[in-house]
Design a protein around this motif. Sequence first.
Motif, short mmCIF file in Angstrom:
data_model
loop_
_atom_site.label_atom_id
_atom_site.label_comp_id
_atom_site.label_asym_id
_atom_site.label_seq_id
_atom_site.Cartn_x
_atom_site.Cartn_y
_atom_site.Cartn_z
N UNK A 114 5.81 5.54 -5.15
CA UNK A 114 6.26 5.50 -6.54
C UNK A 114 5.41 6.41 -7.42
N UNK A 115 4.12 6.42 -7.20
CA UNK A 115 3.23 7.30 -7.96
C UNK A 115 3.57 8.76 -7.69
N UNK A 116 3.82 9.10 -6.43
CA UNK A 116 4.19 10.46 -6.08
C UNK A 116 5.50 10.86 -6.76
N UNK A 130 10.39 18.04 -13.45
CA UNK A 130 11.43 17.60 -14.36
C UNK A 130 12.53 16.90 -13.58
N UNK A 131 13.52 16.46 -14.26
CA UNK A 131 14.60 15.73 -13.59
C UNK A 131 14.39 14.24 -13.75
N UNK A 132 15.17 13.51 -12.99
CA UNK A 132 15.08 12.05 -13.10
C UNK A 132 14.21 11.51 -11.97
N UNK A 133 13.56 10.40 -12.26
CA UNK A 133 12.70 9.78 -11.25
C UNK A 133 13.52 9.32 -10.06
N UNK A 134 14.76 8.91 -10.28
CA UNK A 134 15.60 8.42 -9.18
C UNK A 134 15.81 9.51 -8.13
N UNK A 135 15.87 10.76 -8.56
CA UNK A 135 16.08 11.86 -7.62
C UNK A 135 14.87 12.03 -6.69
N UNK A 136 13.67 11.83 -7.23
CA UNK A 136 12.46 12.03 -6.45
C UNK A 136 11.93 10.75 -5.82
N UNK A 137 12.54 9.62 -6.14
CA UNK A 137 11.98 8.34 -5.72
C UNK A 137 12.70 7.81 -4.48
N UNK A 138 12.20 8.14 -3.30
CA UNK A 138 12.79 7.54 -2.10
C UNK A 138 12.45 6.06 -2.05
N UNK A 175 0.80 -1.23 0.00
CA UNK A 175 0.00 0.00 0.00
C UNK A 175 0.83 1.28 0.00
N UNK A 176 1.92 1.31 0.74
CA UNK A 176 2.67 2.55 0.87
C UNK A 176 3.70 2.72 -0.25
#
Length: 116
Positions: free
Chosen positions: A45-47, A56-64, A39-40
């Motif tokens: 990942x969606x966020x 903008x930028x890479x998903x890795x930067x925003x993906x904890x 659930x979390x």
Amino acid sequence: MNSRYFQASSIFIALAAAALSGCSGEPSSSDIEKLVETEIKPAAELQAQMMTRAIGGTAAHFKPKISDVNKIGCKADGEATYACDVELVIETAEGDKSKIVPMRLVKGSSGWVLSQ
């Protein structure tokens, strides 16, 4: 013969009681880990995808990434409901961060679910 029957039935009753006691009570660490996984993590990942699109930028930067889940404790909060404190260890671009998160869990017909 009767003593063997009594011994076998005593063992069966003890095992059945142990199994049933595992079915009731507060959620286990593995129950909580499963909820975080199902659930979390998908919500995080969606966020991250939304942040990548918006800024903008890479998903890795925003993906904890949630790397560890530790149950600190739970207390009853109604019938089949528990208020739990859970430690999430989150890997970010800046390094690992530990966060204590309150979770309210309810035992439904198909298992534990998160409640708002």
